[in-house]
Design an enzyme around this catalytic site. Structure first.
Site, PDB file in Angstrom:
ATOM      1  N   ASP A  30       6.132  21.430 -15.084  1.00  0.00           N
ATOM      2  CA  ASP A  30       5.213  20.496 -15.725  1.00  0.00           C
ATOM      3  C   ASP A  30       5.048  20.893 -17.186  1.00  0.00           C
ATOM      4  O   ASP A  30       5.188  22.070 -17.535  1.00  0.00           O
ATOM      5  CB  ASP A  30       3.842  20.482 -15.004  1.00  0.00           C
ATOM      6  CG  ASP A  30       3.128  19.148 -15.204  1.00  0.00           C
ATOM      7  OD1 ASP A  30       3.001  18.387 -14.234  1.00  0.00           O
ATOM      8  OD2 ASP A  30       2.738  18.862 -16.372  1.00  0.00           O
ATOM      9  N   VAL A 166       2.226   6.862  -0.725  1.00  0.00           N
ATOM     10  CA  VAL A 166       1.080   7.552  -0.116  1.00  0.00           C
ATOM     11  C   VAL A 166      -0.225   7.031  -0.700  1.00  0.00           C
ATOM     12  O   VAL A 166      -0.275   6.559  -1.836  1.00  0.00           O
ATOM     13  CB  VAL A 166       1.183   9.079  -0.335  1.00  0.00           C
ATOM     14  CG1 VAL A 166       2.416   9.615   0.346  1.00  0.00           C
ATOM     15  CG2 VAL A 166       1.172   9.417  -1.812  1.00  0.00           C
ATOM     16  N   LYS A 217       9.324  -0.948  -3.689  1.00  0.00           N
ATOM     17  CA  LYS A 217       8.056  -0.282  -4.043  1.00  0.00           C
ATOM     18  C   LYS A 217       7.143  -1.277  -4.776  1.00  0.00           C
ATOM     19  O   LYS A 217       5.950  -1.385  -4.489  1.00  0.00           O
ATOM     20  CB  LYS A 217       8.346   0.921  -4.937  1.00  0.00           C
ATOM     21  CG  LYS A 217       7.134   1.545  -5.575  1.00  0.00           C
ATOM     22  CD  LYS A 217       6.205   2.147  -4.551  1.00  0.00           C
ATOM     23  CE  LYS A 217       4.888   2.575  -5.186  1.00  0.00           C
ATOM     24  NZ  LYS A 217       3.920   3.071  -4.185  1.00  0.00           N
ATOM     25  N   ASN A 221       3.182  -3.063  -3.665  1.00  0.00           N
ATOM     26  CA  ASN A 221       1.934  -3.066  -4.431  1.00  0.00           C
ATOM     27  C   ASN A 221       1.579  -4.449  -4.964  1.00  0.00           C
ATOM     28  O   ASN A 221       0.408  -4.791  -5.080  1.00  0.00           O
ATOM     29  CB  ASN A 221       2.015  -2.039  -5.559  1.00  0.00           C
ATOM     30  CG  ASN A 221       1.817  -0.629  -5.020  1.00  0.00           C
ATOM     31  OD1 ASN A 221       1.492  -0.436  -3.850  1.00  0.00           O
ATOM     32  ND2 ASN A 221       2.025   0.359  -5.870  1.00  0.00           N
ATOM     33  N   HIS A 255      -8.476 -14.559  13.290  1.00  0.00           N
ATOM     34  CA  HIS A 255      -7.207 -15.240  13.584  1.00  0.00           C
ATOM     35  C   HIS A 255      -6.146 -14.157  13.773  1.00  0.00           C
ATOM     36  O   HIS A 255      -6.083 -13.215  12.976  1.00  0.00           O
ATOM     37  CB  HIS A 255      -6.843 -16.157  12.412  1.00  0.00           C
ATOM     38  CG  HIS A 255      -5.619 -16.994  12.646  1.00  0.00           C
ATOM     39  ND1 HIS A 255      -4.350 -16.446  12.751  1.00  0.00           N
ATOM     40  CD2 HIS A 255      -5.471 -18.342  12.828  1.00  0.00           C
ATOM     41  CE1 HIS A 255      -3.490 -17.414  12.975  1.00  0.00           C
ATOM     42  NE2 HIS A 255      -4.136 -18.575  13.033  1.00  0.00           N
ATOM     43  N   GLY A 268      -8.374  -1.398  -9.696  1.00  0.00           N
ATOM     44  CA  GLY A 268      -8.159  -0.206 -10.524  1.00  0.00           C
ATOM     45  C   GLY A 268      -7.071   0.685  -9.968  1.00  0.00           C
ATOM     46  O   GLY A 268      -6.327   0.300  -9.067  1.00  0.00           O
ATOM     47  N   CYS A 271      -1.680   2.080 -10.096  1.00  0.00           N
ATOM     48  CA  CYS A 271      -0.550   1.514  -9.365  1.00  0.00           C
ATOM     49  C   CYS A 271      -0.698   0.009  -9.219  1.00  0.00           C
ATOM     50  O   CYS A 271       0.054  -0.760  -9.784  1.00  0.00           O
ATOM     51  CB  CYS A 271      -0.475   2.129  -7.981  1.00  0.00           C
ATOM     52  SG  CYS A 271      -0.570   3.877  -8.047  1.00  0.00           S
ATOM     53  N   TYR A 327     -12.149   4.305  -9.100  1.00  0.00           N
ATOM     54  CA  TYR A 327     -11.554   2.972  -8.893  1.00  0.00           C
ATOM     55  C   TYR A 327     -11.611   2.541  -7.454  1.00  0.00           C
ATOM     56  O   TYR A 327     -11.424   1.359  -7.129  1.00  0.00           O
ATOM     57  CB  TYR A 327     -10.121   2.933  -9.436  1.00  0.00           C
ATOM     58  CG  TYR A 327      -9.067   3.585  -8.571  1.00  0.00           C
ATOM     59  CD1 TYR A 327      -8.841   4.959  -8.656  1.00  0.00           C
ATOM     60  CD2 TYR A 327      -8.289   2.839  -7.694  1.00  0.00           C
ATOM     61  CE1 TYR A 327      -7.859   5.560  -7.882  1.00  0.00           C
ATOM     62  CE2 TYR A 327      -7.317   3.431  -6.903  1.00  0.00           C
ATOM     63  CZ  TYR A 327      -7.112   4.798  -7.015  1.00  0.00           C
ATOM     64  OH  TYR A 327      -6.145   5.406  -6.239  1.00  0.00           O
ATOM     65  N   ARG A 335      -9.184   6.383 -13.326  1.00  0.00           N
ATOM     66  CA  ARG A 335      -8.107   5.757 -14.110  1.00  0.00           C
ATOM     67  C   ARG A 335      -8.090   4.250 -13.873  1.00  0.00           C
ATOM     68  O   ARG A 335      -8.122   3.798 -12.729  1.00  0.00           O
ATOM     69  CB  ARG A 335      -6.742   6.330 -13.700  1.00  0.00           C
ATOM     70  CG  ARG A 335      -6.436   7.664 -14.350  1.00  0.00           C
ATOM     71  CD  ARG A 335      -5.134   8.213 -13.841  1.00  0.00           C
ATOM     72  NE  ARG A 335      -5.229   8.579 -12.423  1.00  0.00           N
ATOM     73  CZ  ARG A 335      -4.248   9.250 -11.803  1.00  0.00           C
ATOM     74  NH1 ARG A 335      -3.148   9.552 -12.460  1.00  0.00           N
ATOM     75  NH2 ARG A 335      -4.366   9.595 -10.534  1.00  0.00           N
TER      76      ARG A 335
HETATM   77  N1  SAJ Z   1      -9.082  -3.104  -3.642  1.00  0.00           N
HETATM   78  C1  SAJ Z   1      -9.893  -4.223  -3.456  1.00  0.00           C
HETATM   79  N2  SAJ Z   1      -9.903  -4.835  -2.236  1.00  0.00           N
HETATM   80  C2  SAJ Z   1      -9.152  -4.363  -1.193  1.00  0.00           C
HETATM   81  C3  SAJ Z   1      -8.318  -3.226  -1.402  1.00  0.00           C
HETATM   82  C4  SAJ Z   1      -8.302  -2.604  -2.627  1.00  0.00           C
HETATM   83  O1  SAJ Z   1     -10.597  -4.657  -4.374  1.00  0.00           O
HETATM   84  O2  SAJ Z   1      -9.229  -4.926  -0.100  1.00  0.00           O
HETATM   85  C5  SAJ Z   1      -9.057  -2.441  -4.951  1.00  0.00           C
HETATM   86  C6  SAJ Z   1      -9.577  -1.024  -4.866  1.00  0.00           C
HETATM   87  O3  SAJ Z   1     -10.979  -0.993  -5.012  1.00  0.00           O
HETATM   88  C7  SAJ Z   1      -8.869  -0.363  -6.029  1.00  0.00           C
HETATM   89  C8  SAJ Z   1      -7.539  -1.088  -6.093  1.00  0.00           C
HETATM   90  O4  SAJ Z   1      -7.725  -2.322  -5.392  1.00  0.00           O
HETATM   91  O5  SAJ Z   1      -9.586  -0.573  -7.220  1.00  0.00           O
HETATM   92  C9  SAJ Z   1      -6.371  -0.312  -5.477  1.00  0.00           C
HETATM   93  O6  SAJ Z   1      -6.814   0.138  -4.231  1.00  0.00           O
HETATM   94  P1  SAJ Z   1      -5.757   0.628  -3.091  1.00  0.00           P
HETATM   95  O7  SAJ Z   1      -6.502   0.705  -1.810  1.00  0.00           O
HETATM   96  O8  SAJ Z   1      -4.545  -0.218  -3.132  1.00  0.00           O
HETATM   97  O9  SAJ Z   1      -5.422   2.122  -3.485  1.00  0.00           O
HETATM   98  P2  SAJ Z   1      -4.247   2.843  -4.311  1.00  0.00           P
HETATM   99  O10 SAJ Z   1      -3.921   2.097  -5.551  1.00  0.00           O
HETATM  100  O11 SAJ Z   1      -4.713   4.226  -4.429  1.00  0.00           O
HETATM  101  O12 SAJ Z   1      -2.947   2.850  -3.307  1.00  0.00           O
HETATM  102  C10 SAJ Z   1      -1.964   1.869  -3.370  1.00  0.00           C
HETATM  103  C11 SAJ Z   1      -1.334   1.813  -1.977  1.00  0.00           C
HETATM  104  N3  SAJ Z   1      -0.440   0.697  -1.908  1.00  0.00           N
HETATM  105  C12 SAJ Z   1      -0.550  -0.156  -0.840  1.00  0.00           C
HETATM  106  O13 SAJ Z   1      -1.429  -0.043  -0.003  1.00  0.00           O
HETATM  107  C13 SAJ Z   1       0.486  -1.243  -0.774  1.00  0.00           C
HETATM  108  C14 SAJ Z   1      -0.558   3.090  -1.720  1.00  0.00           C
HETATM  109  O14 SAJ Z   1       0.120   2.977  -0.471  1.00  0.00           O
HETATM  110  C15 SAJ Z   1       0.432   3.318  -2.835  1.00  0.00           C
HETATM  111  O15 SAJ Z   1       1.204   4.489  -2.624  1.00  0.00           O
HETATM  112  C16 SAJ Z   1      -0.323   3.477  -4.135  1.00  0.00           C
HETATM  113  O16 SAJ Z   1      -1.008   2.213  -4.383  1.00  0.00           O
HETATM  114  C17 SAJ Z   1       0.658   3.823  -5.227  1.00  0.00           C
HETATM  115  O17 SAJ Z   1       0.543   4.980  -5.709  1.00  0.00           O
HETATM  116  O18 SAJ Z   1       1.543   3.020  -5.494  1.00  0.00           O
END
Ligand code: SAJ
Length: 440
Positions: A30, A166, A217, A221, A255, A268, A271, A327, A335
């Protein structure tokens, strides 16, 4: 094998630990000196991840993982460095197609720098794996090309892309048990990368080509971002129709093939709000839905401000207590957090803002201090810890008993019995009442 992992972040570091515990000899690299110092002292720079401390102890003590500020010769190199986005709206206006991407483009400089840093140590037959989330084509057009520019004979190397999926807060379990996608520039590279991951991954490992792996990937997302946008849009529809979105969605989700995600104050993390732009950037003309979803989610902080002003009923809010900087729930990461954007909007509207978050220094102060004298409470992150808050006690602290819950976390009647006026994002039944209140 001897493996060199570039990037000791929340993916590279646990991956390096797992490879070391599987018996490989791993060098973790790193550029961040404080991260290296922390790790050299046997400490962790990543907290709240079950099992990581013990795992690191074991590989730190048996010497299978050593950290360094530079790469060294190895059989395989894994690049796990950040890929944020660059936002230049001005340029977006001027460049055809850029405006479609709303000026967001992948910032691949860390990928490029990490690639160039391993050039002097590469030997024929080495395997180079890019784990960072990147626009389709990056493994070939950035990684291979950068090595060629460094004078490396790339024909003797194997290249693959292996994205991770993950969930922060559940890192180790998911790194081991999630299925993995591995995409090789050649079949041989894909198989070599798959066998490396087989040393610790218990999930199924699918082999494809690099471009497909890079897009998969982003699809994962983007799928989530679009579905969150749908939930947020129905929250606004329900406010307009005087329906409670939380009740409506729990009914719709009965449903067998419907699974609405949850409305919220915005999207937030580094990703979900970013990865869709990597798709928009490469295909602006055919991503109307993906772009619209980004606009909906980016508009939520402003919508929360409007709800707060409606809750205030025309009376100015001097001091607002925000619960949650992170977030998302139960992790400490601000972040790209909508909370910090909303705090800024409130300050620009002339309000004083006090923020509490049990997971995020410097906001992990006393909750009472943050709530003291507040004219309104704004729940932005649904940390489980907030479930234990006693509305009757909070009532004795605040100046005005107003609560805006943007996550559907609290039980409205409990807070109403303590004397609060409660508004929830998407709860149209209440906003009708509030509109009448304002009219009075
Ligand atoms: N959020 C909502 N409503 C929801 C789910 C999430 O408003 O129903 C918001 C959360 O509050 C947050 C943002 O979306 O601000 C992202 O939340 P997240 O639960 O998606 O968490 P991340 O970003 O930490 O993880 C995601 C995951 N991707 C998927 O579920 C498809 C994780 O598996 C990925 O590895 C990660 O992004 C990544 O690093 O790409």
């Amino acid at each position: 094998m001897k493996i060199c992992v570039i990037g000791m972040g929340y993916i590279g570091f646990p991956t390096a630990c797992l490879l070391a515990s599987a018996g490989h000899h791993v060098v973790g690299v790193d550029v961040n000196v404080s991260v290296l110092d922390t790790l050299r002292n046997g400490q962790l720079h990543i907290v709240n991840e079950a099992g990581l401390a013990d795992l690191y102890d074991s590989v730190f003590i048996n010497g299978h993982l050593v950290v360094s500020d530079r790469p060294s010769e190895a059989d395989a190199f894994i690049l796990a460095v950040p890929t944020p986005f660059l936002h230049d709206p001005v340029a977006a206006e001027n460049r055809q197609g850029e405006s479609a991407a709303q000026g967001y483009r992948a910032d691949l400089r860390y990928v490029e720098n990490a690639t160039r840093s391993i050039a002097p140590f590469l030997r024929p037959g080495n395997l180079v794996i890019l784990e960072s989330t990147v626009p389709p084509g990056t493994t070939e057009n950035v990684v291979v090309r950068a090595l060629q520019e460094e004078g490396v004979d790339v024909s003797s190397l194997l290249f693959a892309h292996a994205p991770e999926r993950v969930l922060p807060g559940n890192l180790l379990h998911e790194l081991v048990h999630n299925d993995r996608i591995v995409g090789g520039l050649t079949q041989e590279a894909g198989e070599a990368a798959a066998s490396l991951y087989k040393s610790f991954v218990q999930g199924h490992i699918s082999i494809t080509d690099a471009r497909t792996a890079e897009l998969v990937k982003l699809m994962e997302n983007t799928y989530r971002d679009v579905n969150i946008a749908l939930a947020n849009e129905f929250a606004k529809v329900c406010e307009y129709l005087h329906i409670d979105v939380w009740e409506a969605m729990s009914l719709a989700n009965r449903h067998p093939r419907v699974n609405f995600l949850r409305p919220g104050p915005g999207v937030g993390g580094h990703c979900i709000p970013i990865d869709p732009y990597f798709v928009i950037e490469v295909a602006p003309a055919v991503t109307d839905l993906i772009q619209a979803a980004r606009r909906v989610n980016r508009g939520m902080p402003h919508h929360v401000l409007q709800l707060l002003l409606r809750l205030a009923g025309g009376e100015p809010l001097r001091r607002v207590a925000i619960l949650g900087a992170s977030y998302k729930a139960n992790v400490g990461d601000e972040r790209e957090s909508p909370s910090l954007e909303i705090a800024q909007l409130l300050r620009e509207a002339g309000m004083t803002v006090a923020i509490h978050d049990p997971y995020v220094p410097p906001y992990n102060t006393s909750l009472e201090t943050v709530l003291e004298g507040a004219d309104a409470i704004l729940l932005l992150t649904d940390h489980e810890a907030y479930q234990a808050i006693d509305p009757h006690f909070v009532r004795t602290l605040v100046a005005r008993a107003l609560l805006l819950d943007t996550r559907g976390l609290f039980n409205p009647s409990e807070w109403e019995s303590a004397g609060f006026v409660v508004l929830r994002l998407g709860d149209g039944r209440k906003s009708a009442l509030l509109e009448s209140r304002i009219i009075q």
